[in-house]
Design an enzyme around this catalytic site. Sequence first.
Site, PDB file in Angstrom:
ATOM      1  N   ALA A 192      27.869  60.287   3.189  1.00 33.69           N
ATOM      2  CA  ALA A 192      27.868  59.913   4.617  1.00 33.69           C
ATOM      3  C   ALA A 192      29.160  59.140   4.877  1.00 33.69           C
ATOM      4  O   ALA A 192      29.163  57.925   5.025  1.00 33.69           O
ATOM      5  CB  ALA A 192      26.638  59.066   4.946  1.00 33.69           C
TER       6      ALA A 192
ATOM      7  N   PRO B 276      33.079  56.504   9.278  1.00 34.76           N
ATOM      8  CA  PRO B 276      34.435  56.849   9.718  1.00 34.76           C
ATOM      9  C   PRO B 276      35.504  56.811   8.632  1.00 34.76           C
ATOM     10  O   PRO B 276      36.661  57.085   8.905  1.00 34.76           O
ATOM     11  CB  PRO B 276      34.721  55.795  10.790  1.00 34.76           C
ATOM     12  N   GLY B 277      35.134  56.430   7.387  1.00 34.65           N
ATOM     13  CA  GLY B 277      36.076  56.590   6.289  1.00 34.65           C
ATOM     14  C   GLY B 277      36.536  55.328   5.593  1.00 34.65           C
ATOM     15  O   GLY B 277      37.419  55.391   4.745  1.00 34.65           O
ATOM     16  N   SER B 278      35.936  54.190   5.871  1.00 33.99           N
ATOM     17  CA  SER B 278      36.384  52.956   5.219  1.00 33.99           C
ATOM     18  C   SER B 278      36.229  53.042   3.699  1.00 33.99           C
ATOM     19  O   SER B 278      37.158  52.722   2.947  1.00 33.99           O
ATOM     20  CB  SER B 278      35.617  51.746   5.757  1.00 33.99           C
ATOM     21  N   LYS B 279      35.079  53.506   3.255  1.00 33.86           N
ATOM     22  CA  LYS B 279      34.821  53.571   1.814  1.00 33.86           C
ATOM     23  C   LYS B 279      35.519  54.767   1.177  1.00 33.86           C
ATOM     24  O   LYS B 279      35.923  54.716   0.010  1.00 33.86           O
ATOM     25  CB  LYS B 279      33.312  53.590   1.562  1.00 33.86           C
TER      26      LYS B 279
ATOM     27  N   ASP C 180      29.909  64.490   6.198  1.00 39.73           N
ATOM     28  CA  ASP C 180      29.037  63.893   7.206  1.00 39.73           C
ATOM     29  C   ASP C 180      28.229  65.022   7.828  1.00 39.73           C
ATOM     30  O   ASP C 180      28.621  66.197   7.748  1.00 39.73           O
ATOM     31  CB  ASP C 180      29.834  63.140   8.272  1.00 39.73           C
TER      32      ASP C 180
ATOM     33  N   CYS D 157      23.574  48.733   5.090  1.00 43.23           N
ATOM     34  CA  CYS D 157      23.824  47.431   5.724  1.00 43.23           C
ATOM     35  C   CYS D 157      22.540  46.982   6.430  1.00 43.23           C
ATOM     36  O   CYS D 157      22.566  46.438   7.528  1.00 43.23           O
ATOM     37  CB  CYS D 157      25.016  47.478   6.681  1.00 43.23           C
TER      38      CYS D 157
END
Length: 297
Positions: free
Chosen positions: A110, A113-116, A134, A227
């Site tokens: 998942a 938006p791509g931070s990880k 996604d 989270c």
Amino acid sequence: MYKFKEKFLEKYSKFTDINRFCEYCVKPLNKSIRVNTLKISVKELKEKLNNYNFRQVPWCKEGFWIKGPRTDLGNLPEHSLGYFYVQEAASMIPPVVLNPRENELILDLAAAPGSKTTQMAAMMNNKGIIVANDIKYDRLKALSINLQRCGILNTIITLRTNFKNIKFDKILLDAPCSGTGAIRKSLMTLKIWNNNMIRKLANDQKRLILNSFDSLNDDCVLVYSTCSVDPEENEEVIDFLLKNRDAKLEKIDLDIKKSPVILEYEEKNYNEEIKKCLRIWPQDNDTEGFFVAKIRK
């Protein structure tokens, strides 16, 4: 005006100091960034942003809480150039726990938006392969933009609901969740929160974690994270996996203040092995609340 529903207060008061939790839920988040070492070193970025104060995030060597003349960090030229990613400090934990290596095939199930995804690509020095997936087409735009901005070269974007015919060396399942640990970032969560929503999400998470585990190579690692602070989305999901698959949990050892996991809820007792997982409330480290499990097949 921030209004906490009575059932919300009743539920979470069983697990933590409800007054401190509510206090931190409405407290502004400290601004944090992760230096994109694919484009610039930590030292070089500090020199470029020499009018900002950098405070180290203990669990991520590229992560910093940052204060300076501007709070709209996403509008800085250095952000547009991909030198850093505006990323909440607790959100940096799952990739650190997964620890992807240069020669591995990684699934970020998942990803948007791509931070990880961008964090893992930097950890892999743009080598190996990351499949950034996604299930919602409209979320892929932000993912694509962030990958390009950060100079990511080792990532394939996909739009799939399962990966039955592919086996991965490591999988990150940062599962869609209620966001009860990130209320301070989105106060709308207080308005939409209800137990039926939690249960629906938990059912989806149980399906996702089984599918992810089945897509893993033998003796390889899956990291599950949310989270959320709700046990139905966290400890119960891991307990469900342990009951239905031959999975083993590994202890997460980070320089972070953590809280006890929840092993009893609504007359249900969860597996004692879940003590190896990481549970943090917003008040523990003045971050978002997060839950992280490291699972070996």
